[in-house]
Write an enzyme that holds these catalytic residues in place. Structure first.
Site, PDB file in Angstrom:
ATOM      1  N   ARG A  76     -12.174  -3.462 -17.674  1.00  0.00           N
ATOM      2  CA  ARG A  76     -13.380  -3.379 -18.258  1.00  0.00           C
ATOM      3  C   ARG A  76     -13.112  -3.423 -19.972  1.00  0.00           C
ATOM      4  O   ARG A  76     -12.379  -2.394 -20.176  1.00  0.00           O
ATOM      5  CB  ARG A  76     -14.112  -2.141 -17.870  1.00  0.00           C
ATOM      6  CG  ARG A  76     -15.511  -1.815 -18.790  1.00  0.00           C
ATOM      7  CD  ARG A  76     -16.341  -0.846 -18.069  1.00  0.00           C
ATOM      8  NE  ARG A  76     -16.861  -1.455 -17.227  1.00  0.00           N
ATOM      9  CZ  ARG A  76     -18.144  -0.901 -16.439  1.00  0.00           C
ATOM     10  NH1 ARG A  76     -18.783   0.282 -16.879  1.00  0.00           N
ATOM     11  NH2 ARG A  76     -18.799  -1.628 -15.712  1.00  0.00           N
ATOM     12  N   HIS A 106     -20.644  -9.788 -16.286  1.00  0.00           N
ATOM     13  CA  HIS A 106     -20.128  -8.658 -15.466  1.00  0.00           C
ATOM     14  C   HIS A 106     -20.423  -9.508 -13.933  1.00  0.00           C
ATOM     15  O   HIS A 106     -21.372  -9.066 -13.253  1.00  0.00           O
ATOM     16  CB  HIS A 106     -21.333  -7.491 -15.381  1.00  0.00           C
ATOM     17  CG  HIS A 106     -20.948  -6.373 -14.908  1.00  0.00           C
ATOM     18  ND1 HIS A 106     -19.785  -6.179 -14.377  1.00  0.00           N
ATOM     19  CD2 HIS A 106     -21.692  -5.044 -14.911  1.00  0.00           C
ATOM     20  CE1 HIS A 106     -19.746  -4.689 -13.671  1.00  0.00           C
ATOM     21  NE2 HIS A 106     -21.043  -4.227 -14.437  1.00  0.00           N
ATOM     22  N   GLN A 144     -20.904  -7.221 -10.692  1.00  0.00           N
ATOM     23  CA  GLN A 144     -22.163  -6.706 -10.637  1.00  0.00           C
ATOM     24  C   GLN A 144     -22.840  -7.758  -9.761  1.00  0.00           C
ATOM     25  O   GLN A 144     -23.732  -7.477  -8.801  1.00  0.00           O
ATOM     26  CB  GLN A 144     -22.874  -6.291 -11.750  1.00  0.00           C
ATOM     27  CG  GLN A 144     -24.116  -5.793 -11.697  1.00  0.00           C
ATOM     28  CD  GLN A 144     -24.424  -4.246 -10.943  1.00  0.00           C
ATOM     29  OE1 GLN A 144     -23.507  -3.553 -11.280  1.00  0.00           O
ATOM     30  NE2 GLN A 144     -24.892  -4.207  -9.826  1.00  0.00           N
ATOM     31  N   ASP A 161     -32.092  -4.178 -16.984  1.00  0.00           N
ATOM     32  CA  ASP A 161     -30.820  -3.487 -17.568  1.00  0.00           C
ATOM     33  C   ASP A 161     -31.214  -2.622 -18.758  1.00  0.00           C
ATOM     34  O   ASP A 161     -32.200  -2.943 -19.630  1.00  0.00           O
ATOM     35  CB  ASP A 161     -29.728  -4.326 -17.762  1.00  0.00           C
ATOM     36  CG  ASP A 161     -28.272  -3.435 -17.933  1.00  0.00           C
ATOM     37  OD1 ASP A 161     -28.254  -2.373 -17.627  1.00  0.00           O
ATOM     38  OD2 ASP A 161     -27.568  -4.332 -18.466  1.00  0.00           O
ATOM     39  N   CYS A 166     -28.674  -2.741 -12.442  1.00  0.00           N
ATOM     40  CA  CYS A 166     -27.243  -2.241 -12.275  1.00  0.00           C
ATOM     41  C   CYS A 166     -26.756  -0.952 -12.391  1.00  0.00           C
ATOM     42  O   CYS A 166     -25.840  -0.357 -11.691  1.00  0.00           O
ATOM     43  CB  CYS A 166     -26.396  -3.405 -13.119  1.00  0.00           C
ATOM     44  SG  CYS A 166     -26.395  -2.912 -14.888  1.00  0.00           S
ATOM     45  N   ARG A 187     -21.462  -2.394  -4.494  1.00  0.00           N
ATOM     46  CA  ARG A 187     -20.412  -2.639  -5.540  1.00  0.00           C
ATOM     47  C   ARG A 187     -18.942  -2.518  -4.711  1.00  0.00           C
ATOM     48  O   ARG A 187     -18.254  -3.356  -4.748  1.00  0.00           O
ATOM     49  CB  ARG A 187     -20.262  -1.612  -6.519  1.00  0.00           C
ATOM     50  CG  ARG A 187     -21.382  -1.895  -7.661  1.00  0.00           C
ATOM     51  CD  ARG A 187     -21.484  -3.146  -8.300  1.00  0.00           C
ATOM     52  NE  ARG A 187     -20.280  -3.358  -9.216  1.00  0.00           N
ATOM     53  CZ  ARG A 187     -19.889  -2.819 -10.247  1.00  0.00           C
ATOM     54  NH1 ARG A 187     -20.915  -2.232 -11.069  1.00  0.00           N
ATOM     55  NH2 ARG A 187     -18.636  -3.172 -10.855  1.00  0.00           N
TER      56      ARG A 187
HETATM   57  N1   CP Z   1     -23.207  -1.180 -13.099  1.00  0.00           N
HETATM   58  C1   CP Z   1     -22.056  -0.583 -13.550  1.00  0.00           C
HETATM   59  O1   CP Z   1     -20.985  -1.431 -13.810  1.00  0.00           O
HETATM   60  O2   CP Z   1     -21.915   0.588 -13.645  1.00  0.00           O
HETATM   61  P1   CP Z   1     -20.885   1.539 -14.591  1.00  0.00           P
HETATM   62  O3   CP Z   1     -20.840   1.289 -15.752  1.00  0.00           O
HETATM   63  O4   CP Z   1     -21.038   2.872 -13.810  1.00  0.00           O
HETATM   64  O5   CP Z   1     -19.284   1.209 -13.766  1.00  0.00           O
HETATM   65  N1  NVA Z   2     -25.418  -4.101 -19.828  1.00  0.00           N
HETATM   66  C1  NVA Z   2     -24.815  -2.803 -19.737  1.00  0.00           C
HETATM   67  C2  NVA Z   2     -24.365  -2.909 -18.372  1.00  0.00           C
HETATM   68  C3  NVA Z   2     -23.722  -1.457 -17.788  1.00  0.00           C
HETATM   69  C4  NVA Z   2     -23.099  -1.547 -16.520  1.00  0.00           C
HETATM   70  C5  NVA Z   2     -23.621  -2.651 -20.423  1.00  0.00           C
HETATM   71  O1  NVA Z   2     -22.886  -3.671 -20.991  1.00  0.00           O
HETATM   72  O2  NVA Z   2     -23.441  -1.439 -21.135  1.00  0.00           O
END
Ligand code: CP
Ligand code: NVA
Length: 308
Positions: free
Chosen positions: A108, A135, A138, A226, A265, A293
């Site tokens: 990530r 993502h 997700q 989101d 998400c 997930r």
């Molecule tokens: N939806 C998602 O990716 O959650 P986290 O940021 O908690 O991993």
């Molecule tokens: N769009 C959000 C998703 C988190 C899972 C971010 O990038 O923070």
């Protein structure tokens, strides 16, 4: 060829369908088992995943660890800031070293170019656990959730409300691969990545911007939102103000089909992009989506290891 999963199109529509089918089968086969017990066939026994985090995470962190346990393998979770990566070791050298030590890498990170560089130098699969661009893991969970709740993907009308972010980019990409339609209810100035839109449209998906939130939601099968401010973005009052009309509340949700699903998400910012009445309401499937997930990523991992 090493199978990297940086975006959904790295796998393609047939593999995405194979993964969702596999996830449904494997999820059903382990009902009632303790969550940490390995599936009977333990298909990734002996395999180790390095999961690297440059940003916060609850779901991605826990679900990859549980996915590997259930597949009979294990995970090593690494905070980028405590790795040499955090004090200047190059991404290429990190990729070379980890490829000698572990069987797959999940990361990530912020800039999508970083994961592309990691994948270019890694000789083991690299999986995208979120970048500023996309993502895909997700959206694998989202597709699984929608299918599980009885909706076929081809022709599905999906409405997105709020910011044109990484999650929306992957939804749009999925639309092209799985032949569903997306109404993008995003205020001007906050549009998603146009290359994803162009690719989905070229693949025959009806992906269109609807600045009017009611028009975006009207008759939709699935309503998705989101956070208005993603990780790494500045807290901008002007952006929050522009997003106000796109909050998913009961009034907006009432324009969708009566059996429409609500997806998010998570983490949710209750009272901002969604109200309690919607996220805790009868159309919300966000807790299934979060659990999925694990199930979806097990199939992504099996695909990356050439098992699907
Ligand atoms: N939806 C998602 O990716 O959650 P986290 O940021 O908690 O991993
Ligand atoms: N769009 C959000 C998703 C988190 C899972 C971010 O990038 O923070």
């Amino acid at each position: 060829m090493v199978r990297h999963f940086l975006n959904l199109s790295d796998a393609g529509g047939d593999a995405v369908a194979a993964m969702t089918n596999d996830a449904i089968t494997r999820k059903a086969a382990r009902v009632g088992m303790p969550k940490g017990q390995a599936d009977q066939d333990a298909p990734l026994a002996g395999r180790v995943l390095a999961a690297i985090f440059e940003k916060n995470s609850t779901r991605t962190r826990v679900s990859f660890d549980m996915a590997m346990r259930q597949l009979g393998g294990s995970t090593m979770t690494l905070e980028a800031g405590s790795m040499q990566l955090g004090r200047g070791e190059t991404i290429a050298d990190t990729a070379r070293v980890l490829s000698r030590m572990v069987d797959a890498i999940m990361i990530r990170t912020d800039d999508h170019a970083k994961i592309e560089e990691l994948a270019a130098y890694a000789t083991v699969p690299v999986i995208n656990g979120l970048t500023d661009l996309s993502h895909p893991c997700q959206i694998m969970a989202d597709l699984l959730t929608v299918i599980e709740h009885g909706k076929a993907l081809p022709g599905l009308e999906v409405a997105w409300l709020g910011d044109g972010n990484n999650v929306l980019n992957s939804i749009v990409e999925a639309a092209g691969l799985m032949k569903f339609n997306v109404r993008i209810g995003v205020p001007e100035g906050y549009d998603c990545d146009q290359s994803f839109v162009a690719a989905a449209q070229a693949a025959g998906a009806n992906v269109r911007v609807e600045r009017d939130p009611v028009a975006a939601v009207a008759g939709a099968d699935v309503v998705v939102t989101d956070t208005w401010i993603s990780m790494g973005q500045a807290h901008a009052e002007a952006k929050l103000a522009a997003m106000e009309p796109y909050r998913v509340d009961a009034a907006l949700m009432s324009h969708a089909k009566a059996d429409a699903l609500f997806l998010h998400c998570l983490p949710a910012h209750r009272g901002e992009e969604v109200t309690d009445a919607v996220i805790d309401g009868p159309r919300s499937v966000v807790w299934d989506e979060a659990e999925n997930r694990i199930h979806a990523q097990k199939s992504v991992l099996r695909w990356a290891f050439g098992q699907l």
